[in-house]
Design an enzyme around this catalytic site. Structure first.
Site, PDB file in Angstrom:
ATOM      1  N   HIS A 235       0.822  -1.214   0.000  1.00 61.96           N
ATOM      2  CA  HIS A 235       0.000   0.000   0.000  1.00 61.96           C
ATOM      3  C   HIS A 235       0.858   1.267   0.000  1.00 61.96           C
ATOM      4  CE1 HIS A 235       0.117  -0.987   4.504  1.00 61.96           C
ATOM      5  NE2 HIS A 235       0.889   0.061   4.354  1.00 61.96           N
ATOM      6  N   ASN A 236       0.365   2.268  -0.720  1.00 57.87           N
ATOM      7  CA  ASN A 236       0.966   3.601  -0.798  1.00 57.87           C
ATOM      8  C   ASN A 236       2.339   3.631  -1.473  1.00 57.87           C
ATOM      9  OD1 ASN A 236      -0.882   3.767   1.887  1.00 57.87           O
ATOM     10  ND2 ASN A 236      -0.820   5.745   0.832  1.00 57.87           N
TER      11      ASN A 236
END
Length: 326
Positions: A235-236
């Site tokens: 994620h991210n």
């Protein structure tokens, strides 16, 4: 298609031919030097393959300028600065259709949608895109033009896919990242991921990849990135323009890379790390710190590539020396 026309069509904006075609012929395909026929084209990119050129029956061959006098008289030489690139460009003219629509799609004549595809609410799909069987597309997803989404791909809600993106079979775009908070008793409390995945134009994603959605904001795959099979992107993360990630690379959450980064097979990163522009990480390299631009790394623990290679050679010598004492 005539050889000359095929080259003009394929090379536009990328390469130019440096010699004249003396023997124009009807081209019907591409092939390796060893198996090419007189109506096919091949290429040679390194001098060590010259023996294959001598015996080849290819009708034409892409070569570098210094090899022009090595081409047999029965083969049409095609002189370019980058034969491998020339071959790649021409291969696009002869790519076999990846999917044939068997029933008329009711949405538009310019989009092909296969059997058992599930499409959520408020989804947009650009013209000339192909959605193959058993794909699942969540709510509020946007897919651009000229995309190919291969069988059994799942694209979770809110994902944005640019133009000319290929996503190969079994890949998962936008699933939750691996994020938990922990109680004093040792229980793991899930952190809901309410962000999205954004994939820019001209990206290719191999089979069985997972690209996690962001907690907040977005996980971003920038323009022109190429990702091999079996890659995990947390994620991210931000994957920079024209970056290459080889099979089984793993990027922990919030890793960012600059442009044109290359990571070899099974290389991985810790979280919240930045890898600079044009960095190369050898296979199985374990990245635990920020890496400055234009550097090469390898090993575990990670060290500069030249130092790692010296260390590896020294280690082998030491092991060999000690084994003689046994």
């Amino acid at each position: 298609m005539l050889l000359s026309l095929a080259i003009d069509t394929a090379f536009k904006g990328y390469l130019s031919l440096q010699n004249t075609i003396e023997n124009d012929f009807e081209l019907n395909g591409i092939a390796p030097l060893e198996s090419a026929t007189p109506t096919q084209i091949s290429y040679i990119d390194q001098d060590k393959y010259l023996s294959n050129l001598t015996d080849s029956q290819a009708g034409a061959v892409f070569i570098r300028p210094h090899l022009l006098d090595k081409v047999p008289s029965h083969i049409q030489p095609l002189v370019v600065e980058n034969p491998h690139l020339a071959f790649a460009l021409l291969s696009q003219l002869f790519a076999a259709p990846c999917f044939t629509l068997t029933t008329q799609n009711p949405r538009t004549n310019n989009i092909q949608i296969g059997a058992n595809v599930v499409i959520g609410d408020n989804v947009s799909i650009g013209e000339h895109s192909i959605i193959m069987p058993n794909v699942v597309i969540g709510d509020n997803v946007s897919i651009g033009e000229h995309c190919k989404i291969y069988p059994n791909v799942v694209i979770y809600r809110d994902s944005i896919i640019g133009n000319r993106v290929n996503i190969h079979a079994g890949s998962i775009i936008g699933c939750d990242g691996f994020g938990y908070a922990h109680t004093a008793e040792g229980k793991h409390i899930k952190i809901e991921h309410n962000g999205r995945v954004v994939i820019e134009d001209d990206v290719e994603i191999g089979a069985n990849n997972t690209i996690d959605r962001a907690v907040f904001g977005q996980t971003l795959i920038k323009q022109g990135a190429k990702i091999d099979n079996l890659v995990q992107i947390g994620h991210n993360c931000v994957v920079g323009e024209h970056t290459l990630l080889v099979s089984q690379v793993g990027l922990a959450g919030s890793t960012t890379t600059g442009r044109n980064v290359i990571m070899g097979g099974q290389a991985g990163t810790g979280g919240h790390i930045h890898i600079g522009d044009f960095v190369q990480v050898a296979g199985r390299g374990a990245v635990g710190k920020n890496l400055p631009p234009h550097t090469k790394w390898g090993g575990h623990p990670l060290m500069e590539l030249n130092e790692w290679m010296k260390f590896y050679v020294s280690l082998r010598r030491l092991i060999k020396k000690d084994s003689k004492k046994l």
